[in-house]
Design a protein around this motif. Structure first.
Motif, PDB file in Angstrom:
ATOM      1  N   HIS A 136       0.847  -1.200   0.000  1.00  0.00           N
ATOM      2  CA  HIS A 136       0.000   0.000   0.000  1.00  0.00           C
ATOM      3  C   HIS A 136       0.875   1.239   0.000  1.00  0.00           C
ATOM      4  CE1 HIS A 136      -3.023   2.732   2.199  1.00  0.00           C
ATOM      5  NE2 HIS A 136      -3.282   2.746   0.914  1.00  0.00           N
ATOM      6  N   GLN A 137       0.748   2.048  -1.039  1.00  0.00           N
ATOM      7  CA  GLN A 137       1.476   3.311  -1.160  1.00  0.00           C
ATOM      8  C   GLN A 137       0.454   4.399  -1.500  1.00  0.00           C
ATOM      9  OE1 GLN A 137       5.104   3.253  -3.527  1.00  0.00           O
ATOM     10  NE2 GLN A 137       5.100   1.027  -3.449  1.00  0.00           N
ATOM     11  N   PRO A 138      -0.189   4.980  -0.503  1.00  0.00           N
ATOM     12  CA  PRO A 138      -1.287   5.911  -0.771  1.00  0.00           C
ATOM     13  C   PRO A 138      -0.880   7.166  -1.531  1.00  0.00           C
ATOM     14  CG  PRO A 138      -0.780   5.834   1.573  1.00  0.00           C
ATOM     15  CD  PRO A 138       0.051   4.786   0.914  1.00  0.00           C
ATOM     16  N   ASP A 139       0.391   7.496  -1.564  1.00  0.00           N
ATOM     17  CA  ASP A 139       0.839   8.702  -2.258  1.00  0.00           C
ATOM     18  C   ASP A 139       1.381   8.412  -3.661  1.00  0.00           C
ATOM     19  OD1 ASP A 139       3.029   7.321  -1.281  1.00  0.00           O
ATOM     20  OD2 ASP A 139       4.202   9.126  -0.902  1.00  0.00           O
ATOM     21  N   ARG A 140       1.222   7.165  -4.134  1.00  0.00           N
ATOM     22  CA  ARG A 140       1.787   6.788  -5.436  1.00  0.00           C
ATOM     23  C   ARG A 140       0.842   5.839  -6.161  1.00  0.00           C
ATOM     24  NH1 ARG A 140       5.714   2.367  -6.602  1.00  0.00           N
ATOM     25  NH2 ARG A 140       6.425   2.785  -8.697  1.00  0.00           N
ATOM     26  N   GLU A 141       0.547   6.163  -7.420  1.00  0.00           N
ATOM     27  CA  GLU A 141      -0.253   5.246  -8.222  1.00  0.00           C
ATOM     28  C   GLU A 141       0.629   4.082  -8.649  1.00  0.00           C
ATOM     29  OE1 GLU A 141      -3.311   5.146 -11.963  1.00  0.00           O
ATOM     30  OE2 GLU A 141      -2.272   7.002 -11.506  1.00  0.00           O
ATOM     31  N   GLN A 142       0.098   2.875  -8.579  1.00  0.00           N
ATOM     32  CA  GLN A 142       0.861   1.697  -8.969  1.00  0.00           C
ATOM     33  C   GLN A 142      -0.064   0.673  -9.616  1.00  0.00           C
ATOM     34  OE1 GLN A 142       2.624  -0.351  -5.635  1.00  0.00           O
ATOM     35  NE2 GLN A 142       0.933   0.113  -4.276  1.00  0.00           N
ATOM     36  N   HIS A 143       0.473  -0.033 -10.605  1.00  0.00           N
ATOM     37  CA  HIS A 143      -0.265  -1.077 -11.313  1.00  0.00           C
ATOM     38  C   HIS A 143       0.643  -2.289 -11.483  1.00  0.00           C
ATOM     39  CE1 HIS A 143      -3.650   1.489 -12.446  1.00  0.00           C
ATOM     40  NE2 HIS A 143      -2.754   2.445 -12.609  1.00  0.00           N
ATOM     41  N   THR A 144       0.058  -3.461 -11.448  1.00  0.00           N
ATOM     42  CA  THR A 144       0.843  -4.680 -11.614  1.00  0.00           C
ATOM     43  C   THR A 144       1.495  -4.715 -12.987  1.00  0.00           C
ATOM     44  OG1 THR A 144      -1.134  -5.891 -12.319  1.00  0.00           O
ATOM     45  CG2 THR A 144      -0.531  -6.035  -9.990  1.00  0.00           C
ATOM     46  N   ALA A 145       0.810  -4.257 -14.020  1.00  0.00           N
ATOM     47  CA  ALA A 145       1.366  -4.272 -15.378  1.00  0.00           C
ATOM     48  C   ALA A 145       2.636  -3.428 -15.461  1.00  0.00           C
ATOM     49  CB  ALA A 145       0.327  -3.778 -16.377  1.00  0.00           C
ATOM     50  N   ASP A 146       2.664  -2.311 -14.740  1.00  0.00           N
ATOM     51  CA  ASP A 146       3.862  -1.467 -14.730  1.00  0.00           C
ATOM     52  C   ASP A 146       5.042  -2.200 -14.107  1.00  0.00           C
ATOM     53  OD1 ASP A 146       2.330   0.571 -15.838  1.00  0.00           O
ATOM     54  OD2 ASP A 146       1.923   1.479 -13.885  1.00  0.00           O
ATOM     55  N   ARG A 147       4.787  -2.937 -13.065  1.00  0.00           N
ATOM     56  CA  ARG A 147       5.867  -3.681 -12.405  1.00  0.00           C
ATOM     57  C   ARG A 147       6.433  -4.754 -13.326  1.00  0.00           C
ATOM     58  NH1 ARG A 147       4.229  -4.521  -6.101  1.00  0.00           N
ATOM     59  NH2 ARG A 147       4.117  -2.315  -5.589  1.00  0.00           N
ATOM     60  N   VAL A 148       5.554  -5.458 -14.015  1.00  0.00           N
ATOM     61  CA  VAL A 148       6.000  -6.495 -14.944  1.00  0.00           C
ATOM     62  C   VAL A 148       6.778  -5.863 -16.093  1.00  0.00           C
ATOM     63  CG1 VAL A 148       5.219  -8.253 -16.590  1.00  0.00           C
ATOM     64  CG2 VAL A 148       4.159  -8.096 -14.323  1.00  0.00           C
ATOM     65  N   ALA A 149       6.280  -4.749 -16.628  1.00  0.00           N
ATOM     66  CA  ALA A 149       6.955  -4.077 -17.735  1.00  0.00           C
ATOM     67  C   ALA A 149       8.356  -3.617 -17.342  1.00  0.00           C
ATOM     68  CB  ALA A 149       6.124  -2.887 -18.219  1.00  0.00           C
ATOM     69  N   THR A 150       8.532  -3.153 -16.123  1.00  0.00           N
ATOM     70  CA  THR A 150       9.840  -2.716 -15.642  1.00  0.00           C
ATOM     71  C   THR A 150      10.836  -3.877 -15.642  1.00  0.00           C
ATOM     72  OG1 THR A 150       8.855  -0.983 -14.298  1.00  0.00           O
ATOM     73  CG2 THR A 150      11.081  -1.678 -13.694  1.00  0.00           C
ATOM     74  N   VAL A 151      10.421  -5.029 -15.175  1.00  0.00           N
ATOM     75  CA  VAL A 151      11.294  -6.207 -15.173  1.00  0.00           C
ATOM     76  C   VAL A 151      11.580  -6.656 -16.604  1.00  0.00           C
ATOM     77  CG1 VAL A 151      11.493  -8.625 -14.481  1.00  0.00           C
ATOM     78  CG2 VAL A 151      10.549  -6.938 -12.887  1.00  0.00           C
ATOM     79  N   GLU A 152      10.559  -6.637 -17.464  1.00  0.00           N
ATOM     80  CA  GLU A 152      10.753  -7.017 -18.866  1.00  0.00           C
ATOM     81  C   GLU A 152      11.779  -6.105 -19.542  1.00  0.00           C
ATOM     82  OE1 GLU A 152       9.516  -9.570 -20.701  1.00  0.00           O
ATOM     83  OE2 GLU A 152       8.421 -10.393 -18.997  1.00  0.00           O
ATOM     84  N   ARG A 153      11.730  -4.805 -19.245  1.00  0.00           N
ATOM     85  CA  ARG A 153      12.723  -3.869 -19.807  1.00  0.00           C
ATOM     86  C   ARG A 153      14.128  -4.227 -19.311  1.00  0.00           C
ATOM     87  NH1 ARG A 153       8.686  -0.163 -19.052  1.00  0.00           N
ATOM     88  NH2 ARG A 153       9.539   0.601 -17.088  1.00  0.00           N
ATOM     89  N   GLU A 154      14.260  -4.544 -18.022  1.00  0.00           N
ATOM     90  CA  GLU A 154      15.562  -4.930 -17.464  1.00  0.00           C
ATOM     91  C   GLU A 154      16.103  -6.182 -18.151  1.00  0.00           C
ATOM     92  OE1 GLU A 154      17.708  -3.594 -15.168  1.00  0.00           O
ATOM     93  OE2 GLU A 154      16.419  -1.820 -15.243  1.00  0.00           O
ATOM     94  N   LEU A 155      15.207  -7.072 -18.546  1.00  0.00           N
ATOM     95  CA  LEU A 155      15.607  -8.290 -19.226  1.00  0.00           C
ATOM     96  C   LEU A 155      15.871  -8.057 -20.716  1.00  0.00           C
ATOM     97  CD1 LEU A 155      13.062 -10.746 -17.583  1.00  0.00           C
ATOM     98  CD2 LEU A 155      15.544 -10.743 -17.252  1.00  0.00           C
ATOM     99  N   GLY A 156      15.583  -6.841 -21.197  1.00  0.00           N
ATOM    100  CA  GLY A 156      15.784  -6.529 -22.604  1.00  0.00           C
ATOM    101  C   GLY A 156      14.709  -7.097 -23.497  1.00  0.00           C
ATOM    102  N   ARG A 157      13.555  -7.418 -22.955  1.00  0.00           N
ATOM    103  CA  ARG A 157      12.478  -8.030 -23.734  1.00  0.00           C
ATOM    104  C   ARG A 157      11.487  -7.019 -24.287  1.00  0.00           C
ATOM    105  NH1 ARG A 157      11.298 -13.131 -19.745  1.00  0.00           N
ATOM    106  NH2 ARG A 157      13.341 -14.099 -20.028  1.00  0.00           N
ATOM    107  N   THR A 158      11.560  -5.775 -23.849  1.00  0.00           N
ATOM    108  CA  THR A 158      10.678  -4.739 -24.366  1.00  0.00           C
ATOM    109  C   THR A 158      11.509  -3.480 -24.605  1.00  0.00           C
ATOM    110  OG1 THR A 158      10.098  -3.937 -22.155  1.00  0.00           O
ATOM    111  CG2 THR A 158       8.648  -5.602 -23.124  1.00  0.00           C
ATOM    112  N   PRO A 159      11.031  -2.613 -25.475  1.00  0.00           N
ATOM    113  CA  PRO A 159      11.776  -1.373 -25.740  1.00  0.00           C
ATOM    114  C   PRO A 159      11.861  -0.497 -24.510  1.00  0.00           C
ATOM    115  CG  PRO A 159       9.955  -1.654 -27.299  1.00  0.00           C
ATOM    116  CD  PRO A 159       9.841  -2.729 -26.273  1.00  0.00           C
ATOM    117  N   GLN A 160      12.941   0.261 -24.404  1.00  0.00           N
ATOM    118  CA  GLN A 160      13.087   1.220 -23.302  1.00  0.00           C
ATOM    119  C   GLN A 160      12.033   2.305 -23.463  1.00  0.00           C
ATOM    120  OE1 GLN A 160      15.346   0.956 -20.756  1.00  0.00           O
ATOM    121  NE2 GLN A 160      15.916  -1.023 -21.606  1.00  0.00           N
ATOM    122  N   GLY A 161      11.415   2.717 -22.323  1.00  0.00           N
ATOM    123  CA  GLY A 161      10.359   3.715 -22.435  1.00  0.00           C
ATOM    124  C   GLY A 161      10.604   4.965 -21.729  1.00  0.00           C
TER     125      GLY A 161
END
Length: 106
Positions: free
Chosen positions: A81-106
């Motif tokens: 729970h981070q009441p001062d920050r919007e967060q989504h599960t898809a964003d977390r997955v996308a961040t890891v995918e970028r680190e793995l080089g599987r998606t373009p840098q955004g």
């Protein structure tokens, strides 16, 4: 429709204790989640929930637990729970995918 600010992500696992398959009881628990103002994703091992208010997650988890009709049920709930920050599960997955080089840098 305005997109809601999601401030809480949770992992919910409900285990009806029985010898036979559990899919009917899990379906009842997931059906109970539909009564709440949350987003969720069913996975093979648990259910991931997003909500704009952490109390909605607690209420939804309690309803899902109560929907199980067994003599014994184990429920596990983990909330970020981070009441001062919007967060989504898809964003977390996308961040890891970028680190793995599987998606373009955004």
């Amino acid at each position: 429709m305005e997109e809601k600010l999601m401030t809480a992500i949770a992992r919910l696992e409900i285990i009806p204790i029985r010898e036979e398959h559990m899919s009917d009881q899990i379906a009842a628990a997931v059906d109970a989640l539909d009564q709440f103002d949350i987003s969720y994703e069913l996975t093979p091992m648990d259910t991931i929930i997003e909500a704009d208010d952490v109390s909605e997650i607690f209420d939804a988890a309690a309803a899902a637990h109560e929907a199980i009709d067994e003599d014994r049920t184990i429920t596990s709930l983990e909330i970020d729970h981070q009441p001062d920050r919007e967060q989504h599960t898809a964003d977390r997955v996308a961040t890891v995918e970028r680190e793995l080089g599987r998606t373009p840098q955004g």
